[in-house]
Design a protein around this motif. Structure first.
Motif, PDB file in Angstrom:
ATOM      1  N   VAL A  24       0.821  -1.203   0.143  1.00 53.73           N
ATOM      2  CA  VAL A  24       0.009   0.112  -0.164  1.00 53.73           C
ATOM      3  C   VAL A  24       0.992   1.274  -0.098  1.00 53.73           C
ATOM      4  CG1 VAL A  24      -1.819   1.200   1.249  1.00 53.73           C
ATOM      5  CG2 VAL A  24      -1.780  -1.277   1.150  1.00 53.73           C
ATOM      6  N   ALA A  25       0.370   2.272  -0.912  1.00 52.58           N
ATOM      7  CA  ALA A  25       1.265   3.517  -0.889  1.00 52.58           C
ATOM      8  C   ALA A  25       1.355   4.241   0.564  1.00 52.58           C
ATOM      9  CB  ALA A  25       0.490   4.366  -1.896  1.00 52.58           C
ATOM     10  N   LYS A  26       2.756   4.902   0.623  1.00 50.39           N
ATOM     11  CA  LYS A  26       3.102   5.404   1.784  1.00 50.39           C
ATOM     12  C   LYS A  26       1.994   6.527   2.348  1.00 50.39           C
ATOM     13  CE  LYS A  26       7.191   3.501   2.783  1.00 50.39           C
ATOM     14  NZ  LYS A  26       7.238   2.450   3.567  1.00 50.39           N
ATOM     15  N   GLY A  27       1.228   7.107   1.362  1.00 50.40           N
ATOM     16  CA  GLY A  27       0.497   8.359   1.830  1.00 50.40           C
ATOM     17  C   GLY A  27      -0.885   8.017   2.221  1.00 50.40           C
ATOM     18  N   SER A  28      -1.308   6.656   2.573  1.00 46.22           N
ATOM     19  CA  SER A  28      -2.368   5.996   2.913  1.00 46.22           C
ATOM     20  C   SER A  28      -2.946   6.414   4.409  1.00 46.22           C
ATOM     21  CB  SER A  28      -2.146   4.439   3.465  1.00 46.22           C
ATOM     22  OG  SER A  28      -1.273   4.153   4.275  1.00 46.22           O
ATOM     23  N   ALA A  29      -2.069   6.884   5.324  1.00 50.90           N
ATOM     24  CA  ALA A  29      -2.530   7.791   6.662  1.00 50.90           C
ATOM     25  C   ALA A  29      -3.206   8.792   6.224  1.00 50.90           C
ATOM     26  CB  ALA A  29      -1.362   7.831   7.505  1.00 50.90           C
ATOM     27  N   GLU A  30      -2.576   9.598   5.484  1.00 53.49           N
ATOM     28  CA  GLU A  30      -3.332  11.207   5.021  1.00 53.49           C
ATOM     29  C   GLU A  30      -4.851  10.593   4.296  1.00 53.49           C
ATOM     30  OE1 GLU A  30      -1.988  14.923   2.431  1.00 53.49           O
ATOM     31  OE2 GLU A  30      -0.516  13.603   3.408  1.00 53.49           O
ATOM     32  N   ILE A  31      -4.705   9.859   3.226  1.00 56.08           N
ATOM     33  CA  ILE A  31      -5.878   9.486   2.747  1.00 56.08           C
ATOM     34  C   ILE A  31      -6.809   8.988   3.552  1.00 56.08           C
ATOM     35  CG2 ILE A  31      -6.947   7.759   1.018  1.00 56.08           C
ATOM     36  CD1 ILE A  31      -4.165   7.997  -0.524  1.00 56.08           C
ATOM     37  N   PHE A  32      -6.486   8.331   4.448  1.00 63.08           N
ATOM     38  CA  PHE A  32      -7.412   7.863   5.582  1.00 63.08           C
ATOM     39  C   PHE A  32      -8.067   8.960   6.472  1.00 63.08           C
ATOM     40  CE2 PHE A  32      -7.992   6.776  10.074  1.00 63.08           C
ATOM     41  CZ  PHE A  32      -8.910   5.909   9.995  1.00 63.08           C
ATOM     42  N   PHE A  33      -7.179   9.812   6.873  1.00 62.06           N
ATOM     43  CA  PHE A  33      -7.647  10.708   7.719  1.00 62.06           C
ATOM     44  C   PHE A  33      -8.536  11.825   7.222  1.00 62.06           C
ATOM     45  CE2 PHE A  33      -7.154  14.797  10.319  1.00 62.06           C
ATOM     46  CZ  PHE A  33      -7.698  14.411  11.531  1.00 62.06           C
ATOM     47  N   ARG A  34      -8.107  12.321   5.982  1.00 58.45           N
ATOM     48  CA  ARG A  34      -9.005  13.115   5.165  1.00 58.45           C
ATOM     49  C   ARG A  34     -10.410  12.478   4.951  1.00 58.45           C
ATOM     50  NH1 ARG A  34      -6.312  13.538   0.227  1.00 58.45           N
ATOM     51  NH2 ARG A  34      -4.539  14.796   1.455  1.00 58.45           N
ATOM     52  N   LYS A  35     -10.447  11.156   4.809  1.00 60.45           N
ATOM     53  CA  LYS A  35     -11.639  10.328   4.283  1.00 60.45           C
ATOM     54  C   LYS A  35     -12.525  10.305   5.535  1.00 60.45           C
ATOM     55  CE  LYS A  35     -14.115   8.054   1.202  1.00 60.45           C
ATOM     56  NZ  LYS A  35     -14.466   8.529   0.154  1.00 60.45           N
ATOM     57  N   VAL A  36     -12.033  10.103   7.006  1.00 58.93           N
ATOM     58  CA  VAL A  36     -12.535   9.947   8.046  1.00 58.93           C
ATOM     59  C   VAL A  36     -13.071  11.150   8.437  1.00 58.93           C
ATOM     60  CG1 VAL A  36     -12.476   9.403  10.431  1.00 58.93           C
ATOM     61  CG2 VAL A  36     -11.465   7.800   8.783  1.00 58.93           C
ATOM     62  N   LYS A  37     -12.164  12.232   8.085  1.00 66.50           N
ATOM     63  CA  LYS A  37     -12.561  13.813   8.856  1.00 66.50           C
ATOM     64  C   LYS A  37     -13.790  14.250   8.074  1.00 66.50           C
ATOM     65  CE  LYS A  37     -10.932  17.491  11.244  1.00 66.50           C
ATOM     66  NZ  LYS A  37     -11.073  17.629  12.518  1.00 66.50           N
ATOM     67  N   PHE A  38     -14.009  13.989   6.636  1.00 68.88           N
ATOM     68  CA  PHE A  38     -14.746  14.683   5.922  1.00 68.88           C
ATOM     69  C   PHE A  38     -15.798  13.501   5.309  1.00 68.88           C
ATOM     70  CE2 PHE A  38     -11.136  17.269   5.683  1.00 68.88           C
ATOM     71  CZ  PHE A  38     -11.523  18.463   6.478  1.00 68.88           C
ATOM     72  N   TRP A  39     -16.220  12.791   6.190  1.00 71.70           N
ATOM     73  CA  TRP A  39     -17.049  11.784   5.763  1.00 71.70           C
ATOM     74  C   TRP A  39     -18.445  12.205   5.371  1.00 71.70           C
ATOM     75  CZ3 TRP A  39     -15.903   6.669   4.387  1.00 71.70           C
ATOM     76  CH2 TRP A  39     -17.076   5.777   4.229  1.00 71.70           C
TER      77      TRP A  39
END
Length: 450
Positions: A24-39
């Motif tokens: 999995v790409a290294k930027g997964s943590a940022e993708i995850f947090f943005r998705k959860v924050k603005f769900w």
């Protein structure tokens, strides 16, 4: 099999990050947090514990304000990964004593060492604190729990109760106290999450209790422990007939089903309802149980909504505590969805009340009523005047509700399951460790239709 594991703070900062497989790409943590924050999907405010973004499965649990996350590209059992995340959080807490952003940052070497022993190339090896003690030798840097904001279950027992020691749940199971002394003590927590649905006329439609008996031992030498439960405890309904005496506080305690930790011996359980065990290090569930026998609900909710003139309506909410007056419920929040065309809400509380707040969430048209504490036997009322942008063409009660409620009640349990005694095998005549038995009831899904 998981690819990555990481822990994020409430701000989205990466506290711990471990890539096991490089899939999995290294930027997964940022993708995850943005998705959860603005769900915004499925009309929900909060992201579900499992979701998929661009072929990557994200699993997460929230523990004391921290996000524990795992990612994978393969199709694995969600319940397995979510349980793994909870267990990793528990192991880290066992070692550090306090689970917080500060303690993780100060002990990052120890945390990474634990993660390398718990998971190898994405596969789980062990989540037992007892087993890990043979491989992990780093000493934790102890963080002062007094400076932390109480977020976790530990805080439940510290509110308004002088009987609980302040360091009860914030000590490491591996670190010695200053001076090499170790206070001999054991904690047993009976935690119950209750689900109740009331009909519009106040009758109970469904009721269920999910409970667990948690144990945390600080006893040296791991002596054998005997834990006695109610003598009239029975397991398995043996038919679908309710014993209505039980709802008024009499009659036997009937559990639908239960399971035990592997260290528990059940030799005499059928005879005298006694569990024998040698407790492993760390926090662990001695017993999980489920109960659908009718019980007395801790709160009664009454709700009335009616039109009060052109484009106006009035809501009257009443909450009554049905438990004894020597018990206090904390952090009570009552929520009620209002009709979609509600534009304004003004609130009227009882005169002289303190520790209550009201709010109208305009974005999702919800009324929210927070009560800092409710003493047993008391009743509280909220009146709300609503203003609409258009006339209602349907029955107004069908467009509002249901009323939901969350709460925490220390030293109370709805099932009446009790620890009768806690016996510890004596090493000597002077050996007398401290024993702490605590109860807490929380709302899982507490809903009243209107």
């Amino acid at each position: 099999m998981i690819s990555q594991f990481f822990v994020l703070s409430q701000r989205g900062d990466n506290i711990v990050f471990r890539d096991y497989r490089g899939e999995v790409a290294k930027g997964s943590a940022e993708i995850f947090f943005r998705k959860v924050k603005f769900w915004k999907e499925d009309g929900q405010e909060e992201a579900p514990p499992v979701f998929n973004v661009d072929g990557v499965n994200y699993f997460h649990v929230k523990v004391v304000g921290l996000l524990f996350v795992a990612t994978t590209r393969v199709n694995v059992s969600p319940s397995l990964v979510l349980e793994l995340l909870q267990r990793i959080a528990r192991v880290i807490k066992d070692y550090l004593g306090v689970l917080s952003e500060d303690s993780l940052r100060k002990n990052f070497v120890l945390v990474y060492e634990l993660l390398d022993e718990v998971i190898d190339f994405g596969y789980v090896q062990t989540t037992s604190t007892e087993v890990l003690k043979s491989y992990v030798f780093n000493e934790p840097i102890v963080v002062d729990a007094a400076r932390l904001q109480p977020l976790g279950p530990a805080a439940i027992f510290m509110q308004g109760s002088k009987r609980m020691p302040g360091t009860a749940v914030t000590k490491s199971v591996v670190a010695n106290e200053p001076g090499g002394r170790k206070r001999e003590e054991i904690f047993v927590d009976i935690i119950e999450k209750i689900s109740v649905t009331f009909s519009s006329s106040g009758y109970i439609l469904t009721s269920e209790i999910d409970g667990t008996i948690q144990m945390k031992s600080y006893l040296t030498g791991n002596p054998e422990i005997r834990l006695a439960l109610n003598e009239d405890l029975s397991i398995g309904r043996g038919g679908s007939v309710y014993d209505y005496r039980s709802s008024s506080g009499a009659g036997p305690v009937i559990l639908d089903d239960c399971n035990f930790h592997e260290s528990v011996r059940l030799d005499s359980f059928d005879m005298d309802r006694t569990l024998a065990l040698v407790p492993p290090d760390g926090e662990f569930p001695v017993m999980n149980y489920r109960m659908t026998q009718e019980f007395k609900p801790p709160f009664r909710i009454n709700c009335l909504i009616e039109e009060a003139g052109h484009l106006k309506a009035e809501v009257i909410l009443k909450v009554r505590a049905e438990f004894p007056s020597n018990i206090t419920a904390n952090t009570v929040v009552v929520q009620m969805p209002l009709p979609k065309y509600t534009t304004r809400a003004s609130f009227e509380l009882e005169p002289g009340v303190v520790g209550q707040r009201t709010d109208f969430k305009e974005a999702n048209k919800k009324l929210e009523w927070g009560l800092k504490k409710i003493v047993g036997g008391s009743e509280h009322t909220l009146r709300a005047k609503l203003t609409f942008s258009q006339e209602s063409h349907a029955n107004i009660t069908k467009e509002a509700g249901p009323v939901s409620m969350t709460f925490t009640i220390p030293m109370y349990n709805a099932s009446r399951l009790q620890v009768k005694y806690l016996q510890i095998a004596k090493k000597s005549s002077s050996y007398n460790p401290y024993r702490w038995v605590r109860y807490v009831t929380q709302a899982n899904s507490y809903v009243a239709r209107i």
